[in-house]
Design a protein around this motif. Structure first.
Motif, PDB file in Angstrom:
ATOM      1  N   GLU A 161       0.835  -1.202   0.000  1.00  0.00           N
ATOM      2  CA  GLU A 161       0.000   0.000   0.000  1.00  0.00           C
ATOM      3  C   GLU A 161       0.871   1.254   0.000  1.00  0.00           C
ATOM      4  O   GLU A 161       1.729   1.422   0.858  1.00  0.00           O
ATOM      5  N   ILE A 162       0.624   2.122  -0.967  1.00  0.00           N
ATOM      6  CA  ILE A 162       1.327   3.401  -1.072  1.00  0.00           C
ATOM      7  C   ILE A 162       0.309   4.504  -0.827  1.00  0.00           C
ATOM      8  O   ILE A 162      -0.621   4.681  -1.626  1.00  0.00           O
ATOM      9  N   ASN A 163       0.455   5.238   0.280  1.00  0.00           N
ATOM     10  CA  ASN A 163      -0.528   6.281   0.540  1.00  0.00           C
ATOM     11  C   ASN A 163      -0.332   7.467  -0.401  1.00  0.00           C
ATOM     12  O   ASN A 163       0.695   7.593  -1.089  1.00  0.00           O
ATOM     13  N   ASN A 164      -1.321   8.326  -0.450  1.00  0.00           N
ATOM     14  CA  ASN A 164      -1.310   9.415  -1.422  1.00  0.00           C
ATOM     15  C   ASN A 164      -0.116  10.347  -1.244  1.00  0.00           C
ATOM     16  O   ASN A 164       0.481  10.813  -2.218  1.00  0.00           O
ATOM     17  N   SER A 165       0.237  10.623   0.002  1.00  0.00           N
ATOM     18  CA  SER A 165       1.370  11.501   0.265  1.00  0.00           C
ATOM     19  C   SER A 165       2.659  10.933  -0.320  1.00  0.00           C
ATOM     20  O   SER A 165       3.430  11.642  -0.982  1.00  0.00           O
ATOM     21  N   ASN A 166       2.901   9.645  -0.096  1.00  0.00           N
ATOM     22  CA  ASN A 166       4.111   9.020  -0.626  1.00  0.00           C
ATOM     23  C   ASN A 166       4.064   8.897  -2.146  1.00  0.00           C
ATOM     24  O   ASN A 166       5.096   9.021  -2.821  1.00  0.00           O
ATOM     25  N   TYR A 167       2.879   8.657  -2.685  1.00  0.00           N
ATOM     26  CA  TYR A 167       2.766   8.621  -4.151  1.00  0.00           C
ATOM     27  C   TYR A 167       3.165   9.964  -4.752  1.00  0.00           C
ATOM     28  O   TYR A 167       3.947  10.027  -5.714  1.00  0.00           O
ATOM     29  N   GLU A 168       2.627  11.051  -4.190  1.00  0.00           N
ATOM     30  CA  GLU A 168       2.910  12.377  -4.740  1.00  0.00           C
ATOM     31  C   GLU A 168       4.401  12.714  -4.641  1.00  0.00           C
ATOM     32  O   GLU A 168       4.971  13.330  -5.541  1.00  0.00           O
ATOM     33  N   LYS A 169       5.040  12.321  -3.556  1.00  0.00           N
ATOM     34  CA  LYS A 169       6.446  12.677  -3.341  1.00  0.00           C
ATOM     35  C   LYS A 169       7.413  11.744  -4.068  1.00  0.00           C
ATOM     36  O   LYS A 169       8.483  12.190  -4.510  1.00  0.00           O
ATOM     37  N   TYR A 170       7.032  10.466  -4.193  1.00  0.00           N
ATOM     38  CA  TYR A 170       8.017   9.474  -4.640  1.00  0.00           C
ATOM     39  C   TYR A 170       7.570   8.681  -5.863  1.00  0.00           C
ATOM     40  O   TYR A 170       8.006   7.549  -6.066  1.00  0.00           O
ATOM     41  N   LYS A 171       6.737   9.254  -6.692  1.00  0.00           N
ATOM     42  CA  LYS A 171       6.238   8.512  -7.844  1.00  0.00           C
ATOM     43  C   LYS A 171       7.367   8.071  -8.786  1.00  0.00           C
ATOM     44  O   LYS A 171       7.250   7.035  -9.454  1.00  0.00           O
ATOM     45  N   ASP A 172       8.457   8.827  -8.808  1.00  0.00           N
ATOM     46  CA  ASP A 172       9.593   8.443  -9.656  1.00  0.00           C
ATOM     47  C   ASP A 172      10.247   7.154  -9.140  1.00  0.00           C
ATOM     48  O   ASP A 172      10.638   6.281  -9.919  1.00  0.00           O
ATOM     49  N   ILE A 173      10.317   7.031  -7.820  1.00  0.00           N
ATOM     50  CA  ILE A 173      10.882   5.810  -7.223  1.00  0.00           C
ATOM     51  C   ILE A 173       9.951   4.626  -7.461  1.00  0.00           C
ATOM     52  O   ILE A 173      10.396   3.518  -7.808  1.00  0.00           O
ATOM     53  N   ILE A 174       8.668   4.848  -7.274  1.00  0.00           N
ATOM     54  CA  ILE A 174       7.681   3.775  -7.468  1.00  0.00           C
ATOM     55  C   ILE A 174       7.752   3.256  -8.901  1.00  0.00           C
ATOM     56  O   ILE A 174       7.768   2.038  -9.146  1.00  0.00           O
ATOM     57  N   ARG A 175       7.819   4.179  -9.826  1.00  0.00           N
ATOM     58  CA  ARG A 175       7.889   3.780 -11.236  1.00  0.00           C
ATOM     59  C   ARG A 175       9.189   3.024 -11.524  1.00  0.00           C
ATOM     60  O   ARG A 175       9.196   2.023 -12.256  1.00  0.00           O
ATOM     61  N   LYS A 176      10.283   3.466 -10.941  1.00  0.00           N
ATOM     62  CA  LYS A 176      11.595   2.862 -11.182  1.00  0.00           C
ATOM     63  C   LYS A 176      11.631   1.406 -10.745  1.00  0.00           C
ATOM     64  O   LYS A 176      12.199   0.552 -11.438  1.00  0.00           O
ATOM     65  N   TYR A 177      11.027   1.091  -9.599  1.00  0.00           N
ATOM     66  CA  TYR A 177      11.140  -0.256  -9.036  1.00  0.00           C
ATOM     67  C   TYR A 177       9.890  -1.114  -9.249  1.00  0.00           C
ATOM     68  O   TYR A 177       9.794  -2.201  -8.678  1.00  0.00           O
ATOM     69  N   THR A 178       8.952  -0.633 -10.063  1.00  0.00           N
ATOM     70  CA  THR A 178       7.784  -1.438 -10.399  1.00  0.00           C
ATOM     71  C   THR A 178       8.100  -2.306 -11.604  1.00  0.00           C
ATOM     72  O   THR A 178       8.565  -1.819 -12.635  1.00  0.00           O
ATOM     73  N   SER A 179       7.857  -3.605 -11.459  1.00  0.00           N
ATOM     74  CA  SER A 179       8.111  -4.555 -12.544  1.00  0.00           C
ATOM     75  C   SER A 179       6.919  -4.568 -13.506  1.00  0.00           C
ATOM     76  O   SER A 179       5.780  -4.251 -13.133  1.00  0.00           O
ATOM     77  N   SER A 180       7.179  -4.983 -14.729  1.00  0.00           N
ATOM     78  CA  SER A 180       6.096  -5.070 -15.722  1.00  0.00           C
ATOM     79  C   SER A 180       5.060  -6.128 -15.350  1.00  0.00           C
ATOM     80  O   SER A 180       3.927  -6.099 -15.842  1.00  0.00           O
ATOM     81  N   ASP A 181       5.429  -7.056 -14.465  1.00  0.00           N
ATOM     82  CA  ASP A 181       4.487  -8.094 -14.029  1.00  0.00           C
ATOM     83  C   ASP A 181       3.591  -7.638 -12.880  1.00  0.00           C
ATOM     84  O   ASP A 181       2.597  -8.304 -12.558  1.00  0.00           O
ATOM     85  N   ASP A 182       3.934  -6.534 -12.236  1.00  0.00           N
ATOM     86  CA  ASP A 182       3.155  -6.057 -11.094  1.00  0.00           C
ATOM     87  C   ASP A 182       1.795  -5.530 -11.550  1.00  0.00           C
ATOM     88  O   ASP A 182       1.644  -5.011 -12.660  1.00  0.00           O
ATOM     89  N   ILE A 183       0.812  -5.644 -10.658  1.00  0.00           N
ATOM     90  CA  ILE A 183      -0.534  -5.142 -10.937  1.00  0.00           C
ATOM     91  C   ILE A 183      -0.755  -3.856 -10.139  1.00  0.00           C
ATOM     92  O   ILE A 183      -0.488  -3.813  -8.934  1.00  0.00           O
ATOM     93  N   ILE A 184      -1.244  -2.845 -10.814  1.00  0.00           N
ATOM     94  CA  ILE A 184      -1.547  -1.563 -10.181  1.00  0.00           C
ATOM     95  C   ILE A 184      -3.025  -1.533  -9.813  1.00  0.00           C
ATOM     96  O   ILE A 184      -3.891  -1.843 -10.648  1.00  0.00           O
ATOM     97  N   ILE A 185      -3.315  -1.177  -8.577  1.00  0.00           N
ATOM     98  CA  ILE A 185      -4.700  -1.060  -8.118  1.00  0.00           C
ATOM     99  C   ILE A 185      -4.973   0.384  -7.724  1.00  0.00           C
ATOM    100  O   ILE A 185      -4.221   0.985  -6.959  1.00  0.00           O
ATOM    101  N   ILE A 186      -6.057   0.938  -8.261  1.00  0.00           N
ATOM    102  CA  ILE A 186      -6.479   2.299  -7.948  1.00  0.00           C
ATOM    103  C   ILE A 186      -7.794   2.218  -7.179  1.00  0.00           C
ATOM    104  O   ILE A 186      -8.721   1.497  -7.579  1.00  0.00           O
ATOM    105  N   ASP A 187      -7.880   2.962  -6.091  1.00  0.00           N
ATOM    106  CA  ASP A 187      -9.066   2.913  -5.223  1.00  0.00           C
ATOM    107  C   ASP A 187     -10.349   3.260  -5.964  1.00  0.00           C
ATOM    108  O   ASP A 187     -10.358   4.052  -6.909  1.00  0.00           O
TER     109      ASP A 187
END
Length: 362
Positions: free
Chosen positions: A79-105
């Motif tokens: 779980e990535i809260n909104n605050s961390n998403y806004e601040k660290y989206k570049d990191i999240i994108r960097k370490y997300t694999s193509s096999d991972d599933i993204i879930i949006i509330d």
């Protein structure tokens, strides 16, 4: 003197603190995703969950956890809260694999009603356009003007460029609109995900009427109508209290369950809820509390009500001047909520995840 020193040091230290926090998040995300993939092959990244005090939004997250746990995927969730998403989206994108599933509330955020939220959802869909992405049940509402048309065209482009996007919609009006306007995207028509939660009623002695009315741009209940209801209740020697599904403090993953339980307990102890909030109606439903719901601007209340219209303790009303008899009819009625009558409808969203899980185990 100490206060003055703190004021001087705070802006000087802030860049260093921010860098340290970023490094901590990068370490957490990189290593947590790596460990989950080692065990399961892929991660479920629950993206930009709420930090604010809207308990309806937090109940959505709780229900998403419940459903994903029931299909055997609880241990795959980050779980990535909104605050961390806004601040660290570049990191999240960097370490997300193509096999991972993204879930949006889920929520009521697609379209023009809450543009900042719609922008965020579209951004996530765009940033992770090569990842399987699932948007939990939403309402969409586009204004019939140039702003609505501009946003609609923008989202058409973003959705169509996504390789594997599934959007769940919780009311027929939204579903029909989406089917007409986003021909290349997969849509699923399912109930609001909070209806997946049951057995939260406490069996308390019910007393009094609980009024739960909006104060934001979706407010439709005029103050004079609310005051007339209060007078009617007082004239029948019934006490009332006022509440909201939005509380005046931030809620974290750590405090989410406690805050939801407190709110559900408040509903469980009430003889009747009168509300114009969608999740006011749903909180009443899942706690077995009698409820009169007033429809709102986007019609999401009446739209979601269609899923639970068989529940005798929930009534939707368009005209607040005509609810007096309904108040007396429903007050202190006893009901129990069991989500099993919706299981067939939830099965389709479950299948989006079970198909992936079955492939992993095969």
């Amino acid at each position: 003197m100490l206060i003055k020193i703190k004021k001087i040091l705070k802006p000087l230290l802030k860049p260093s603190i921010n860098r340290l926090q970023k490094l901590q998040f990068e370490f957490f995300f990189k290593n947590t995703t790596k460990e989950i993939r080692r065990k399961h092959g892929y991660c479920l990244i629950l993206m930009a969950t709420p930090c604010h005090g809207n308990l309806g939004d937090h109940a959505i997250v709780q229900a998403q956890y419940n459903l994903l746990s029931d299909v055997g995927l609880r241990d795959l969730i980050i779980e990535i809260n909104n605050s961390n998403y806004e601040k660290y989206k570049d990191i999240i994108r960097k370490y997300t694999s193509s096999d991972d599933i993204i879930i949006i509330d889920g929520g009521g955020n697609l379209g023009t009603l809450w543009p900042h939220e719609d922008d965020k959802i579209s951004e996530i869909i765009n940033l992770f356009r090569f990842n399987k992405t699932v948007v939990f049940p939403q309402t969409c509402y586009y204004s019939n003007d140039s702003d609505g048309e501009k946003r609609l065209q923008k989202n058409k482009t973003i959705y169509s460029e996504h390789a594997n996007l599934t959007i769940c919609l919780r009311d027929k009006q939204s579903f029909d609109f989406a089917q007409r306007n986003f021909s290349s995207t997969k849509f699923i028509f399912v109930p609001d995900i909070v209806l997946y939660i049951d057995k939260v009623g406490r069996g308390s002695v019910r007393d009094g009427v609980l009024l739960c009315f909006r104060k934001d741009l979706e407010k439709v209940a005029a103050d004079e109508n609310i005051n007339r209801i209060k007078d009617f209740i007082r004239n029948h020697n019934i006490k009332y209290d006022e509440t909201d599904t939005v509380i005046n403090k931030n809620v974290s993953k750590r405090t989410r369950d406690e805050e939801l339980r407190k709110k559900w307990d408040q509903f469980s102890k009430s003889g009747l809820v009168i509300t114009d909030r969608l999740h006011g109606m749903i909180f009443a439903a899942i706690t077995g509390t009698p409820c009169i719901a007033i429809d709102n601007k986007s019609k999401k209340v009446s739209g979601v009500y269609e899923w639970i219209s068989k529940l005798k303790n929930i009534k939707v009303c368009d005209d607040m001047s005509k609810i007096d008899n309904t108040i007396l009819d429903l007050y202190k009625s006893n009901f129990e909520y069991d989500k099993s009558f919706l299981n067939d409808h939830f099965a389709e969203i479950c299948s989006v995840f079970t198909s992936v899980n079955n492939n992993e185990n095969s």
